[in-house]
Design a protein around this motif. Structure first.
Motif, PDB file in Angstrom:
ATOM      1  N   UNK A   1      -0.253   1.740   5.101  1.00 27.51           N
ATOM      2  CA  UNK A   1       0.262   2.717   4.252  1.00 27.51           C
ATOM      3  C   UNK A   1       0.930   3.782   5.119  1.00 27.51           C
ATOM      4  N   UNK A   2       2.321   3.600   4.750  1.00 28.43           N
ATOM      5  CA  UNK A   2       3.015   4.764   5.683  1.00 28.43           C
ATOM      6  C   UNK A   2       3.508   6.163   4.829  1.00 28.43           C
ATOM      7  N   UNK A   3       3.736   7.068   5.728  1.00 27.10           N
ATOM      8  CA  UNK A   3       3.735   8.690   5.248  1.00 27.10           C
ATOM      9  C   UNK A   3       5.216   8.737   5.068  1.00 27.10           C
ATOM     10  N   UNK A   4       5.777   8.434   3.822  1.00 25.14           N
ATOM     11  CA  UNK A   4       7.008   8.719   3.305  1.00 25.14           C
ATOM     12  C   UNK A   4       7.918   7.760   3.584  1.00 25.14           C
ATOM     13  N   UNK A   5       9.061   7.977   2.631  1.00 26.83           N
ATOM     14  CA  UNK A   5      10.126   6.997   2.749  1.00 26.83           C
ATOM     15  C   UNK A   5      10.912   6.530   4.200  1.00 26.83           C
ATOM     16  N   UNK A   6      10.899   7.757   4.876  1.00 27.75           N
ATOM     17  CA  UNK A   6      11.759   7.616   6.427  1.00 27.75           C
ATOM     18  C   UNK A   6      10.738   6.862   7.319  1.00 27.75           C
TER      19      UNK A   6
ATOM     20  N   UNK B   1       0.778  -1.292   0.041  1.00 27.81           N
ATOM     21  CA  UNK B   1      -0.167  -0.110   0.028  1.00 27.81           C
ATOM     22  C   UNK B   1       0.746   1.488   0.086  1.00 27.81           C
ATOM     23  N   UNK B   2       2.147   0.952   0.369  1.00 26.16           N
ATOM     24  CA  UNK B   2       2.993   2.458   0.421  1.00 26.16           C
ATOM     25  C   UNK B   2       3.516   2.681  -1.127  1.00 26.16           C
ATOM     26  N   UNK B   3       3.304   1.929  -1.830  1.00 28.37           N
ATOM     27  CA  UNK B   3       3.675   2.189  -3.400  1.00 28.37           C
ATOM     28  C   UNK B   3       2.575   2.229  -4.421  1.00 28.37           C
ATOM     29  N   UNK B   4       2.665   2.802  -5.490  1.00 28.42           N
ATOM     30  CA  UNK B   4       1.695   3.059  -6.350  1.00 28.42           C
ATOM     31  C   UNK B   4       2.527   2.621  -7.806  1.00 28.42           C
ATOM     32  N   UNK B   5       1.674   1.870  -8.682  1.00 33.32           N
ATOM     33  CA  UNK B   5       0.567   1.206  -8.306  1.00 33.32           C
ATOM     34  C   UNK B   5       0.530   0.039  -7.506  1.00 33.32           C
ATOM     35  N   UNK B   6      -0.683  -0.464  -6.806  1.00 28.89           N
ATOM     36  CA  UNK B   6      -0.829  -1.626  -6.054  1.00 28.89           C
ATOM     37  C   UNK B   6      -0.256  -2.954  -6.830  1.00 28.89           C
TER      38      UNK B   6
ATOM     39  N   UNK C   1       8.607   4.566   6.192  1.00 24.91           N
ATOM     40  CA  UNK C   1       8.660   3.346   5.490  1.00 24.91           C
ATOM     41  C   UNK C   1      10.204   2.554   6.085  1.00 24.91           C
ATOM     42  N   UNK C   2      10.863   3.206   5.949  1.00 28.11           N
ATOM     43  CA  UNK C   2      12.360   2.654   6.214  1.00 28.11           C
ATOM     44  C   UNK C   2      12.555   2.196   7.720  1.00 28.11           C
ATOM     45  N   UNK C   3      11.800   3.216   8.635  1.00 25.26           N
ATOM     46  CA  UNK C   3      11.745   2.816  10.070  1.00 25.26           C
ATOM     47  C   UNK C   3      11.004   1.570  10.537  1.00 25.26           C
ATOM     48  N   UNK C   4       9.895   1.578   9.688  1.00 24.90           N
ATOM     49  CA  UNK C   4       8.923   0.495   9.887  1.00 24.90           C
ATOM     50  C   UNK C   4       9.556  -0.935   9.614  1.00 24.90           C
ATOM     51  N   UNK C   5      10.339  -0.770   8.193  1.00 29.05           N
ATOM     52  CA  UNK C   5      11.122  -2.103   7.682  1.00 29.05           C
ATOM     53  C   UNK C   5      12.145  -2.311   8.651  1.00 29.05           C
ATOM     54  N   UNK C   6      12.805  -1.693   9.075  1.00 35.30           N
ATOM     55  CA  UNK C   6      13.917  -2.068  10.130  1.00 35.30           C
ATOM     56  C   UNK C   6      13.349  -2.486  11.410  1.00 35.30           C
ATOM     57  N   UNK C   7      12.013  -2.011  11.952  1.00 33.42           N
ATOM     58  CA  UNK C   7      11.613  -2.569  13.102  1.00 33.42           C
ATOM     59  C   UNK C   7      11.130  -4.141  12.797  1.00 33.42           C
TER      60      UNK C   7
END
Length: 312
Positions: free
Chosen positions: A283-288, A245-250, A290-296
């Motif tokens: 769906x996350x707000x921006x790359x920062x 959901x954080x990328x377009x298109x799904x 997203x990167x923090x969520x992936x790292x966690x």
């Protein structure tokens, strides 16, 4: 182990077999009990052991719009059957012609192949309109020199009957532990690693993108996963399964990121085990973010996998 098809004659050296007969999608603990009984009989009587399955699944023929529900591919079943000790896998090419056979005609088919005995689950049905039952099989088989035995359902630790339906329910709710327990191994998706948009690589988390194919869609979300490579290596990782959901298109994909691994896997076939459901997609707000969520997610997956034994 040999792979046979119902459209071809039974090889002479496999005539006189004991056949485990069912669909065996998932090859869970209940299926393993049926197959184990067939192989035990075959070895005791000095006969070949054959496991028969159906492709496509009968539901796919009669209800083609049914959402994908398969737990295994034919290739996966072939490996599982071989590991169980079978001499051959017989694939019934499930066509409308086969489905239209009445119970006597279907049993005649087995007898013509020289099958000496059949082992099924107690809920097995066959023939046009599923008119044949295990008792029908036993009665008809007796007139054609073919024995039939039905194995009672296997129950889990809490008394529930082990079934593919129960496993699908568990996976759809993100309950990997229950699915693993009933299957006796993790639910595993096999596929070819595709070239993607490589967005993960640009943010430091490269992924191996795999199409979901005809597999059941488990709960969308983030998983701790374990991958089996073709060369025998095992990799731990975290994966997004869903539509990103954080990328377009799904786009629906299984996207595992493997820890401490930098080699290319493009165009290789790999197996990905779903070990633990971490969280739903978001769906996350921006790359920062997203990167923090992936790292966690990766940290959580590492901890879980460190305490999870390897299961084949």
């Amino acid at each position: 182990m040999e792979r046979l098809h119902s459209s071809a004659p039974m090889p002479a050296h496999l005539r006189g077999s004991i056949m485990a007969l069912g669909n065996f999608d998932g090859f869970h603990a209940g299926h393993q009990a049926v197959v184990g009984r067939a192989i035990e009989r075959a070895r005791a009587e000095g006969r070949p052991a054959i496991i028969a399955t159906f492709d496509p699944h009968p539901m796919r023929l009669f209800r083609p719009d049914t959402p994908w529900f398969r737990l295994t591919t034919l290739d996966q079943r072939e490996r599982l059957f071989a590991h169980a000790g079978a001499d051959a896998m017989l694939v019934f090419d499930f066509t409308r012609e086969l489905a239209s056979l009445d119970p006597p005609a279907f049993v005649h088919l087995l007898a013509d192949w020289g099958v000496a005995g059949v082992v099924t689950g107690e809920d097995f049905t066959f023939g046009k309109d599923r008119a044949g039952t295990t008792e029908t099989l036993k009665q008809l088989g007796a007139t054609m020199g073919l024995t039939a035995q039905a194995v009672a359902p296997i129950t889990g630790a809490n008394g529930e009957i082990i079934s593919s339906t129960r496993i699908r329910q568990a996976l759809k709710s993100g309950d990997c532990a229950t699915a693993t327990r009933l299957l006796t191994r993790p639910y595993t998706i096999e596929g070819i690693v595709q070239h993607g948009d490589k967005l993960g690589r640009t943010i430091g988390f490269p992924t191996a993108n795999i199409d979901m194919g005809h597999y059941l869609r488990p709960a969308y979300g983030i998983y701790a996963v374990r991958a089996l490579l073709g060369d025998g290596r095992v990799l731990d990782g975290a994966a997004n399964l869903g539509i990103r959901p954080s990328f377009d298109p799904p786009k629906e994909l299984l996207e595992p990121h493997f820890f401490d691994f930098a080699e290319s896997l493009y165009d290789q076939k790999i197996e990905v085990q779903l070990i633990h459901y971490l969280r739903p997609e978001a769906k996350l707000d921006g790359l920062d973010a997203l990167m923090a969520a992936i790292a966690a997610d990766c940290d959580n997956a590492r901890q879980i996998l460190a305490g999870t034994p390897h299961l084949a």
